[in-house]
Scaffold this active site. Structure first.
Site, PDB file in Angstrom:
ATOM      1  N   ARG A  15      29.860  12.993 -37.742  1.00 12.07           N
ATOM      2  CA  ARG A  15      28.628  13.531 -38.312  1.00 12.07           C
ATOM      3  C   ARG A  15      28.139  14.624 -37.390  1.00 12.07           C
ATOM      4  O   ARG A  15      28.010  14.426 -36.186  1.00 12.07           O
ATOM      5  CB  ARG A  15      27.589  12.399 -38.395  1.00 12.07           C
ATOM      6  N   GLU A  23      23.706  17.085 -50.324  1.00  8.34           N
ATOM      7  CA  GLU A  23      24.676  16.073 -50.745  1.00  8.34           C
ATOM      8  C   GLU A  23      25.614  16.598 -51.831  1.00  8.34           C
ATOM      9  O   GLU A  23      25.191  17.322 -52.729  1.00  8.34           O
ATOM     10  CB  GLU A  23      23.958  14.831 -51.278  1.00  8.34           C
ATOM     11  N   ARG A  65      29.371   6.310 -37.442  1.00 12.17           N
ATOM     12  CA  ARG A  65      30.016   7.618 -37.400  1.00 12.17           C
ATOM     13  C   ARG A  65      29.854   8.197 -36.001  1.00 12.17           C
ATOM     14  O   ARG A  65      28.814   8.031 -35.367  1.00 12.17           O
ATOM     15  CB  ARG A  65      29.386   8.575 -38.410  1.00 12.17           C
TER      16      ARG A  65
END
Length: 129
Positions: A15, A23, A65
């Site tokens: 990330r 998105e 992440r």
């Protein structure tokens, strides 16, 4: 988020620290304005390329992440590496998202976002942000 292969051969979701793009693939959520363009530009920048990951205070988020600043090596000798996180903000394709303690570049990202907004780049021109 990008997927990278680490030197040990394992794969990790990474990330980008300090930024957020619209998105495009979140289950149950509509594709957001500017998402496909941000995704395409990011993919053209990093897909299949060797990147350098730099870390800040926290290594992982609550989704496990890996959190990183992502750099591409120079394409021409003497050039500086491309700071992908900053480049996406500069192009107006990402918003700033500061989550302490990973905030080493928050001021830089804010300045880049302000310039992109003033020039109506990317999301500012196409999505009214």
């Amino acid at each position: 988020t990008i997927e990278v292969e680490l030197p040990d051969g394992s794969e990790e979701d990474v990330r980008y620290i300090g930024i957020d793009t619209p998105e495009t693939v979140k289950p149950g959520e509509p594709v957001e304005c500017g998402g496909p363009r941000a995704h395409d530009v990011n993919e053209r920048l990093v897909a299949g390329r060797r990147v350098t990951l730099r870390f800040d205070a926290e290594l992982r988020d609550r989704y496990d992440r890996l959190l990183a600043y992502v750099y591409l090596p120079p394409t021409v000798p003497g050039e500086r590496p491309l700071f992908v996180n900053a480049d996406l903000v500069r192009r107006g394709l990402a918003r700033t998202l500061t989550i302490p303690p990973n905030d080493s570049f928050a001021d830089r990202f804010a300045r880049l976002a302000a310039r992109a907004g003033a020039r109506e780049r990317g999301l500012g021109r196409n999505c009214g942000l």
